[in-house]
Design an enzyme around this catalytic site. Structure first.
Site, mmCIF file in Angstrom:
data_model
loop_
_atom_site.group_PDB
_atom_site.id
_atom_site.type_symbol
_atom_site.label_atom_id
_atom_site.label_comp_id
_atom_site.label_asym_id
_atom_site.label_seq_id
_atom_site.Cartn_x
_atom_site.Cartn_y
_atom_site.Cartn_z
ATOM 1 N N TYR D 101 0.858 -1.193 0.000
ATOM 2 C CA TYR D 101 0.000 0.000 0.000
ATOM 3 C C TYR D 101 0.887 1.232 0.000
ATOM 4 O O TYR D 101 1.885 1.294 0.712
ATOM 5 C CB TYR D 101 -0.890 -0.004 1.244
ATOM 6 C CG TYR D 101 -1.714 1.255 1.382
ATOM 7 C CD1 TYR D 101 -3.006 1.320 0.877
ATOM 8 C CD2 TYR D 101 -1.193 2.376 2.012
ATOM 9 C CE1 TYR D 101 -3.758 2.481 0.983
ATOM 10 C CE2 TYR D 101 -1.939 3.544 2.123
ATOM 11 C CZ TYR D 101 -3.224 3.585 1.606
ATOM 12 O OH TYR D 101 -3.958 4.745 1.720
ATOM 13 N N GLU D 188 -3.595 7.449 -4.151
ATOM 14 C CA GLU D 188 -3.394 6.176 -3.460
ATOM 15 C C GLU D 188 -3.159 5.062 -4.464
ATOM 16 O O GLU D 188 -3.859 4.975 -5.473
ATOM 17 C CB GLU D 188 -4.653 5.876 -2.630
ATOM 18 C CG GLU D 188 -4.605 4.585 -1.847
ATOM 19 C CD GLU D 188 -5.926 4.306 -1.127
ATOM 20 O OE1 GLU D 188 -6.026 4.599 0.073
ATOM 21 O OE2 GLU D 188 -6.859 3.802 -1.779
#
Lengths: 286, 380, 286, 380
Positions: D101, D188
């Site tokens: 992530y 993101e």
């Protein structure tokens, strides 16, 4: 006693696995400096200096693990901004940056960052700091200075070695010798060093080695007049330097009407500072 | 690294700073052609990296292409303050209502970028600073924040700039900041003129690029005008040696900038004249030393050479090997050499030099005195 | 007494010649606020408000000439960064930024700049500050509050007016009412305001009007528990607001699991704060 | 403003963040063609601005072009969490060794950009934060200095990234910073995968653009996907009205965001259900009020409308005129309207409304209760 570094210094070397880094780390360790860690990005986990000194990827981890309280930076100029900022960000109390050739814009940014930090930055383009008999952080040859009570502060490298060597020849010892660096934009100037020496109980006299360019000597002369009780002996290089030409050091340039050696010498004399004609004369003035 | 006016203006143009129409020329016939294309009165400007160009006749107005060609022919043969003119910039003549000054440089004492403006344009800013310091406004720029419009407004107010030029002035100042922050250490427009026809125009441009930052601007490195620099300096640079040409007759080879300056100073104080500043840097190899000596030996001015080395990182034996190399290559040259070595491996160094039978010296003064006396002997 | 502004406030209006700027300056002056100057780039030298208030090109000059000690900013969002930084750079003690819709990145930069400044920034997206009977800086309607001893601090505009109006209806007066602004990144949060009210001898109780989004109410609840002696009454808007939707204010958004009204209310209750179900209930809780 | 995955990836590509090869399609036959061009297994991904897409069957693997077309046909008819699927992204299937992530967003509490990395990629970062908070590293970025390499190294160490991927990781993180600092409020990559064949690849991308900064990025404004937004919200935006659709039956028209939320809350507390959040902003004109009412009247859900205005800059007489305008245009609509006006020109406002014979209320609670009872009456 001394200023900046001493036996309690736990030194980190940023760029320890580079050629310069390794070479000078060996010399520092041989001198007795307590090197506790090195940092080289992507070499974390290795060990250097007879497999005794751990290498870390980041200053933060190195400090957490080894409680380093000072860092010497020996990385190439293009990585220096990142390395200096990394050390400031990790709240190391003292950085000594040896790296030469850092872009001025990078240093202007670092100076702004330093305004909100407690970290002291010496350099860049500094030969380092030495407290004879206790600790050497940088590339000043260890053999040329003996312990004593004279503080030395200089913008130069080999010229300082000359002075230390001449002092040693006359058995005059040094409390701490600080190379503040030859660049135009440096972390710490003469005044801060003078103030530290003034406060250091084991420093009795101070030798200041200046050169052309900038106003740091001029400001120091003022400071000496108003703030210093200890005697200061000065030498200024560059009497013969032509205007507008950079004399090796990025900071050694007479720009317009400012920064000539003559002016600096005059101001020092007015401030009651003995100014040596030749570097070799300094011991006689001490 | 200073760059030429025409190069600076090329960069100005990229950043949309208005400049006069014009072109650079290497010969007078092309000057005529440019003048013809521009179609009106032109200004012919010698491209040299030295001040005082105007007074020396390096900026002249031509009424027509014929005159432009004549002026250029004359100029191309000139030397301005020791610099030969190889290029001229030919530009349209701009009507000048007022001359202003605008620059961004570095304030060393405050360790900050500084933008400076004055309504006293067209003259040296230091002269202006002496004549009318109150007419010069300096505003520090936070390098992390950059130049802001309100700072530019403060400048505009301080130089009494008519409101109708504020927008353009803001754009020009912002452009200067963009240039400066991309590693120019000085970027100066002097004069920045108010012209009836064209509004604000950068009539002259000066720019210094931070050599230390060239690694991130490879395109700027190409702007170095090797023509304009001392050939010894150009040669030295190839080997990573810092060299500054002087007018004396004693060549100096030193490690470290401070020591190199001190060496020159001591020669002067003892009655000699240094021929150069030369710093071979730290940890120099024999090859580098030899190259440095080669440069000194090629300088006809040089009558004696003083090698002054304090070995730290630099190993004196390596220096000695370099000297031996150079002497064997130049065995026809009879320039006397005084060598002083201290520090790392000094004894080994002296041992290597024994065979050369060179005069050696152990103190700074002694070395200087020997070099001076040897240069004097040769001079006679 | 009061916080932030009072009779001594010498107010500057940045953006005074704009439509909003002029309109609200008139209202402020009518209320009795001592507006001493306006700033509008390139309108320096003009006079506004019945030709009584001088307009300057820069805040610096305006402050030099008029000794202004607070500024209300009423410029369009795209000029707000420049205006706020200009006021900070001129060392004005207090900025009240009414402007709405400033890019978050601009405010993040301003927040960093504020770290090294003494200036207090209220807002942006604030309705302003009012000390009833003394000074009104911003766009809060002057008629809806009467002088008194209750401090009011709020992230909202008209909702605050409701509360002030309801208080006035019950003859409850206000020491100072501060709209801290509805954006996600604001100059000053609840805690600083609570601390000022706590120290203000003329404030006896505080009304806090919060809403969904961020953690400012949560932090205020902690602060109230440990630092406040004066009673705090709260109201939180947005119980019915869905997750992930921006409810008008740039800061009024429940992101992931944080910032719901329920959580804020619970924490306030735990901190001993009386939480009103309806804005109209606030007077009863005072 | 949230943008679609395919749009975010388009921006990633511009910043040289590696993404899987692929293309977006509006119909199933083009999906087949893309799959044929890609030549191997593909992934078909519904483009909707809502979370939980994977679980809802919005991401599926196809072994060949036929299957890809079938999947696409199915998907295009779907609704995912209330959002209809109009577009699918077809991408080569990437082998996944590990899912990481990486994001840059805004830390409100610290008023600072923050870069977040975790070796728990592929799941919601908040789930990850609950399951293994120690596996999530957050580093604040000084917005004036920007993201620095040493910070990225700290992240790389913290997520145990193999050294051979550091260089690429550094480049990707720096690219995210460039995107963020150009006014993305969140960017993101989840998951950022380590693939055997391709090294680091951004398998999914999410990006929110700061609406307030669109004025300086006109090119980004075009990315708004009107299809995907509630049609009332789109309509409201045209008039500069902030509108959020809810599921209840009482339409709200309020000035001010806080008051609008409080109005919804009070309706709920009194037993009603708001149909929307609607803030007409400060100083609204009669036209704007009329447009806002028009939106509420067009919503079949709405059984009653509550107008709650606290006049400050907003003038209540202007509001009343707007209401009158809307009612005259919609005189066939029999949706009851409760009006509460306080503050600037409230009396004038009520006077204007007298002719309309509308129920008025003077307190907040009274207004809410009346609206609820009117909506209830109509419902029956």
């Amino acid at each position: 006693m001394s200023i900046l570094i001493n036996k309690e210094t736990r030194l980190l070397v940023q760029g320890i696995t580079g050629k310069e880094g390794l070479y000078h780390s060996e010399l520092m360790r041989a001198y007795g400096t307590n090197i506790v860690a090195g940092v080289t990005p992507s070499k974390g986990g290795e060990w250097v200096l007879d497999e005794k000194i751990p290498v870390f990827d980041t200053v933060q981890t190195a400090m957490e693990v080894t409680e380093a309280n000072a860092s010497v930076i020996l990385v190439p100029a293009k990585f220096a901004f990142d390395s200096i900022y990394e050390a400031i960000d990790a709240h190391i109390p003292l950085i000594i940056c040896i790296t030469e050739g850092i872009p001025a814009m990078d240093m202007l940014k670092i100076k702004t960052i330093l305004k909100t930090s407690e970290t002291i930055l010496i350099g860049p383009n500094s030969p380092g700091v030495i407290t004879p008999g206790e600790c050497k952080a940088g590339i000043i040859p260890g053999a040329i200075a003996i312990p004593g009570t004279v503080g030395v502060v200089s913008r130069s490298g080999t010229l300082t070695y000359e002075v230390l060597y001449a002092m040693k020849g006359k058995k005059i010892g040094v409390s701490t010798c600080v190379g503040i660096g030859g660049d135009a934009i440096i972390g710490t100037g003469f005044i801060d060093m003078l103030s530290m020496f003034e406060q250091d109980p084991d420093t009795e006299k101070i030798v200041l080695i200046g050169e052309i360019g900038g106003k740091d000597e001029e400001l120091a002369a003022d400071y000496i007049t108003t703030e210093m009780t200890k005697p200061v002996i000065a030498y200024i290089a560059g009497l013969t330097a032509p205007k507008g030409k950079r004399m090796g050091h990025a900071g050694a340039i007479i720009e317009g009407r400012a920064g000539s050696a003559l002016q600096k010498i005059e101001l020092f004399r007015k401030a009651g500072v003995k100014v040596a004609e030749y570097p070799e004369d300094i011991p006689a003035l001490l | 690294m200073k760059i030429q006016e025409y190069q600076a203006k090329h960069i100005f143009q990229k950043y949309e700073i208005p400049i006069p129409r014009g072109q650079v020329a290497l010969n007078a016939s092309f000057v005529r052609q440019i003048a013809e294309d521009l179609g009106d009165k032109v200004v012919v400007k010698a491209q040299v990296l030295v001040g005082g160009r105007g007074k020396a006749g390096g900026i002249r107005l031509a009424d027509d292409p014929d005159e432009a060609e004549d002026i250029a022919t004359e100029m191309m043969g000139m030397e301005i303050n020791g610099f030969p003119v190889h290029k001229v910039l030919v530009e349209e003549a701009v009507d000048i209502k007022k001359e202003l000054y605008l620059s961004i440089g570095t304030d060393r004492t405050n360790a900050s970028p500084v933008i400076i403006a004055s309504e006293y344009g067209g003259i040296d800013i230091e002269d202006a600073a002496e004549e009318a310091p109150e007419k010069i406004t300096r505003i520090l720029i936070d390098p992390l924040i950059g130049l802001c419009d309100f700072q530019i407004r403060r400048l505009a107010v301080s130089i009494d700039l008519p409101r109708k030029h504020w927008k353009k002035f803001t754009q020009i100042a912002n452009a200067l900041w963009q240039i400066y922050k991309n590693d120019a250490s000085l970027v100066e427009i002097n004069p920045l003129v108010i012209s009836e026809q064209n509004g604000l125009v950068a009539l002259d441009g000066k720019m210094t690029i931070d050599d230390n930052a060239l690694f991130r601007h490879p395109e700027l490195a190409d702007l170095r005008d090797l023509d304009m620099e001392n050939s010894f300096e150009v040669e030295a640079q190839k080997y990573g040696i810092t060299y500054v040409h002087m007018t004396g007759n004693i060549g100096c080879l030193v490690n470290g900038a401070g020591l190199a300056m001190a060496t020159m100073d001591i020669l002067k104080l003892k009655g000699g004249e240094p021929a150069n500043f030369l710093d071979i840097g730290g940890g120099a190899s024999a090859e580098k030393v030899s190259s440095a000596l080669h440069i000194l030996f090629s300088d006809p001015q040089v009558k004696a050479v003083l090698v002054n080395i304090f070995g730290g990182i630099t190993r004196c034996d390596e220096i000695a090997r370099g000297i031996t190399m150079a002497l064997s290559e130049h065995n026809h040259i009879k320039i006397p050499l005084v060598v002083r070595l201290i520090g790392t491996n000094a004894e080994e160094g002296y041992k290597i030099l024994e065979k050369q039978n060179l005069p050696v010296a152990h103190t700074f003064s002694e070395a200087a005195e020997k070099a001076i006396s040897l240069s004097g002997v040769k001079k006679k």
